[in-house]
Write an enzyme that holds these catalytic residues in place. Structure first.
Site, mmCIF file in Angstrom:
data_model
loop_
_atom_site.group_PDB
_atom_site.id
_atom_site.type_symbol
_atom_site.label_atom_id
_atom_site.label_comp_id
_atom_site.label_asym_id
_atom_site.label_seq_id
_atom_site.Cartn_x
_atom_site.Cartn_y
_atom_site.Cartn_z
ATOM 1 N N GLU A 6 0.863 -1.182 0.000
ATOM 2 C CA GLU A 6 0.000 0.000 0.000
ATOM 3 C C GLU A 6 0.900 1.233 0.000
ATOM 4 O O GLU A 6 1.787 1.362 0.846
ATOM 5 C CB GLU A 6 -0.904 -0.025 1.243
ATOM 6 N N ASN A 65 -3.539 -1.889 7.589
ATOM 7 C CA ASN A 65 -4.846 -2.403 7.159
ATOM 8 C C ASN A 65 -4.670 -3.914 7.037
ATOM 9 O O ASN A 65 -4.143 -4.408 6.047
ATOM 10 C CB ASN A 65 -5.244 -1.819 5.798
ATOM 11 N N GLU A 111 -10.774 4.392 8.734
ATOM 12 C CA GLU A 111 -10.919 4.055 7.308
ATOM 13 C C GLU A 111 -11.408 2.619 7.127
ATOM 14 O O GLU A 111 -10.881 1.854 6.322
ATOM 15 C CB GLU A 111 -9.588 4.284 6.587
ATOM 16 N N ARG A 132 -12.393 17.721 9.762
ATOM 17 C CA ARG A 132 -11.548 16.535 9.962
ATOM 18 C C ARG A 132 -10.256 16.863 10.709
ATOM 19 O O ARG A 132 -9.731 16.031 11.455
ATOM 20 C CB ARG A 132 -11.240 15.911 8.597
ATOM 21 N N ASP A 185 -3.084 14.199 6.753
ATOM 22 C CA ASP A 185 -2.562 12.914 6.312
ATOM 23 C C ASP A 185 -1.308 13.102 5.465
ATOM 24 O O ASP A 185 -1.383 12.975 4.244
ATOM 25 C CB ASP A 185 -3.658 12.203 5.487
ATOM 26 N N GLU A 200 3.795 9.107 -0.821
ATOM 27 C CA GLU A 200 2.396 9.024 -1.245
ATOM 28 C C GLU A 200 1.900 10.342 -1.842
ATOM 29 O O GLU A 200 1.336 10.361 -2.924
ATOM 30 C CB GLU A 200 1.517 8.619 -0.052
HETATM 31 C C1 GCU Z 1 -3.670 7.287 4.146
HETATM 32 C C2 GCU Z 1 -3.352 6.363 3.019
HETATM 33 C C3 GCU Z 1 -3.901 4.991 3.257
HETATM 34 C C4 GCU Z 1 -3.442 4.471 4.621
HETATM 35 C C5 GCU Z 1 -3.780 5.481 5.687
HETATM 36 C C6 GCU Z 1 -3.217 5.148 7.051
HETATM 37 O O1 GCU Z 1 -5.030 7.558 4.200
HETATM 38 O O2 GCU Z 1 -3.861 6.896 1.831
HETATM 39 O O3 GCU Z 1 -3.475 4.160 2.223
HETATM 40 O O4 GCU Z 1 -4.041 3.255 4.892
HETATM 41 O O5 GCU Z 1 -3.260 6.732 5.358
HETATM 42 O O6 GCU Z 1 -2.332 5.867 7.494
HETATM 43 O O7 GCU Z 1 -3.653 4.214 7.686
#
Ligand code: GCU
Length: 680
Positions: free
Chosen positions: A160, A203, A287, A337, A366, A394
């Protein structure tokens, strides 16, 4: 010959600035000490082309190198107490080391085995940098206790937000790694002082949920064994819902005794395979990940339940504060946010067990190119916590665009939380002490993968190196790190070294200029997060809006708006709430401003947006030209691969420049005062 794979461990024969004896005396046995000795011997071979003779015993050698622990060095020179006697009281600190060079002897001593390893690596860098001389003395202690890397690697081998090839650890739902490559990786990390690595994505989905089962743990145990030799302990990311998704319990409620029992048993199993596991890393209620909110429990309830499960084994829970509502309605102007981390976690200060460490993203959003430091720092006095950074690019160009991140991190380290005396982030870094707002260290999402050069863009290796160095010592400057990294990687030869250093140092300002203006954030392509899409997140659920119309742009986060500024100390709240005193590079994070707002340079906000975007593109082009001037001085494979990335960066910078400028021109109908071309 430059080998990208070797990063800052290039084989390059140097003329040493000191006398390096031929014999090394290793005074301490132990797993990490043995590795330190190996590293020393191979490092000397790499730089000086001879293999030192290793002896285990001290036999009154006149000329030798001594490796050992500070406490264990029963040498005359120590007994007299003259090994950095005065300034080395710090050497009692965990992981610290001493280096001392006399005309015939060299001493490298660690407070513990890790300290010895770090001392060896530092000695070898200083040797390569040419900074040693007779009489040299250095005593260093890491400012941060926790210096952690987070892998966002998935079990299918993807990463990711990874931009340098697939995972070093997994493939097709299984562990699949090359021991030698992992060892080389562990060496890179340890050489900058990293002491913790979490090995799977926060995740925790699909097969990754099986990581904490017998079948997978034995391979995880073998991986841990490689890192262990380099003084690095592993963390595993776990899924808070595991008791029901894996254990088939009806609930994952942290206050349910069967759930707590399930985690205790699971921890016991995990620790059989990885006895020195550092603990679990947890992304909960974030998320889409499960968490305590689902059961009407607090994050302290969730974290403490897990903390009790790992506590008997000396484990810790690193609990992420990236908790916010990602189902927002863009029509609702009241919800902000940016407030989320503070609103969720400040009220819980003092409620967490002592083996829980909160991991807080540096900013309230973020990992944006420019956002303020989150107000939680400086304001948690009864909870252990660390700062989370992102090395993987990112939002900063996917390792296609060059973006030297220590430039940003230096600003973060210098941010003054303005709560009491000595309250800059770098001043707060210290072991936890109740009643003080100490930050225990750093965690960062890493930028490596299976690409031969580890980081995709070869120059992005500087970000990995820079993170470790800054986590060790947050008062190092971006310039110092750039110089060090460039010489270790490309050598001293001029003009290349100076030019590469310049390119690195110019890269962040250039990227920032052609990106979203003045801290407004998130004008980026949804999902991928590369390239511009000015309204890409404007009508979505993620809560990151800029609300540009024909007259103004930005969110009012002052007390007359969402009140976010009031989460800061009084001094900072006042500073940020007034557009006249708010730092301009994030003025649109805090304020909604008219395009004719006059900035410090006397030009309007709109004109500044135009200027920055023209300049950002020009600076990116200048970086590429500077690189092109090195054509005959750099290994062609490296030269070409970096050049091709610069070419893509220029195309990206052009898109950003033209889309941003056109967008605001269309909104306002106001031309650039300097008459440059804006497309309509
Ligand atoms: C950001 C990112 C995600 C990641 C998240 C996190 O939103 O885009 O891919 O999972 O950060 O820090 O958990």
């Amino acid at each position: 010959m430059l080998k990208e794979y070797d990063c800052w461990f290039q084989k390059r024969t140097i003329t040493p600035s000191i006398n390096v004896p031929q014999t090394v005396i290793s005074l301490h046995d132990g797993l990490v000490s043995a590795q330190a000795l190996k590293e020393f011997v191979s490092g000397i071979e790499r730089l000086l082309e001879f293999k030192p003779k290793v002896q285990k015993k001290f036999e009154e050698e006149k000329s030798a190198i001594f490796l050992g622990l500070i406490a264990g060095m029963k040498l005359p020179v120590f007994e007299k107490g003259n090994l950095c006697a005065e300034n080395c009281c710090k050497s009692k600190h965990t992981d610290s080391f001493i280096i001392k060079v006399t005309n015939s002897q060299i001493f490298i001593a660690g407070q513990n085995e890790n300290g010895l390893l770090y001392g060896v690596f530092r000695f070898l860098s200083l040797l390569a940098l040419g900074s040693l001389k007779e009489g040299f003395e250095l005593c260093e202690s890491p400012v941060s206790q926790l210096r952690m890397i987070n892998h966002w690697d998935n079990f299918d081998g993807t990463i990711e937000r990874g931009y340098a090839g697939n995972s070093l650890f997994y493939k097709n739902g299984q562990f699949d790694y090359d021991d030698k490559r992992i060892e080389d990786y562990a060496r890179l990390l340890a050489s900058t002082g990293i002491n913790r690595v979490s090995i799977n994505n926060v995740n925790v989905r699909h097969k990754a949920k099986l990581l904490i089962t017998k079948e997978y743990l034995s391979r995880a145990g073998k991986l841990a064994a490689i890192f262990r030799r380099f003084g690095i302990r592993l963390f595993l990311s776990i899924n808070f819902g595991a008791p029901w998704s894996l254990g088939k319990l009806p609930t994952a409620d942290p206050l349910d005794s069967s759930v707590a029992q399930w985690w205790k048993e699971r921890a016991a199993l995990i620790y059989k395979y990885i006895p020195d596991l550092a603990g679990f890393l947890v992304k909960a209620d974030s998320e889409g990940e499960p968490g305590p909110f689902q059961y009407n429990r607090t994050h302290a309830d969730g974290a403490n339940m897990l903390a009790k499960a790992v506590e008997p084994f000396g484990g810790e829970i690193v609990w992420r504060c990236f908790v916010y509502n990602c189902q927002q309605d863009w029509r609702d102007h009241n919800f902000d946010r940016a407030r989320a981390a503070y609103d969720h976690f400040k009220p819980l200060d003092g409620a967490f067990d002592k083996n829980v460490i909160l991991q807080i993203k540096f900013g309230p959003y973020d990992f944006q190119v420019r956002e303020p430091v989150t107000p939680l720092f400086g304001d948690l006095t009864k909870t252990r916590h660390v700062m989370e950074l992102q090395i993987t690019q990112e939002y900063t160009g996917h390792q296609i665009d060059l973006c030297y991140l220590p430039w940003l991190w230096q600003d973060i380290m210098n941010f003054d939380t303005a709560r009491g005396e000595k309250s800059r982030i770098m001043d707060l870094l210290a072991p936890y002490k109740e009643g003080q707002s100490n930050i225990e260290g750093f965690s960062a999402v890493v930028n490596v993968g299976l690409d031969n050069n580890w980081t995709g863009h070869t120059l992005a290796q500087a970000n990995l190196y820079g993170y470790g160095r800054m986590a060790w010592n947050p008062s190092l400057t971006a310039n110092e790190i750039a110089k060090e990294w460039t010489i270790l990687s490309f050598g001293h030869a001029q003009p290349s070294a100076q030019k590469i250093e310049n390119i690195l140092l110019n890269s962040y300002p250039a990227y920032e200029k052609y990106n979203a203006p003045f801290g407004v954030c998130f004008m980026v392509t949804p999902n991928s997060h590369y390239g511009p899409n000015i309204e890409g997140y404007e009508f979505s659920r993620w809560g990151t809006y800029h609300r540009a119309d024909k007259d103004a742009i930005g969110i009012d986060r002052t007390p007359s708006g969402t009140g976010y500024t009031s989460q800061y100390s009084q001094k900072n709240a006042a500073l940020f709430a007034d557009p006249q005193t708010c730092p301009e590079n994030m003025i649109l994070f805090f304020h909604r401003l008219r395009y004719d707002f006059v900035m410090k340079n006397g030009e309007t906000l709109l004109q500044n947006i135009y200027d920055n975007h023209f300049e950002g593109y020009e600076q990116a082009s200048a970086m590429m030209e500077e690189w092109e001037s090195l054509k005959d001085l750099i290994e062609s494979e490296v030269y070409e691969s970096v050049l091709s990335r610069f070419q893509r960066q220029i195309a990206n910078a052009r898109e950003w420049r033209d889309q941003i400028n056109t967008y605001f021109y269309r909104k306002t109908g106001i031309c650039d005062v300097k008459g440059r071309k804006i497309f309509d």
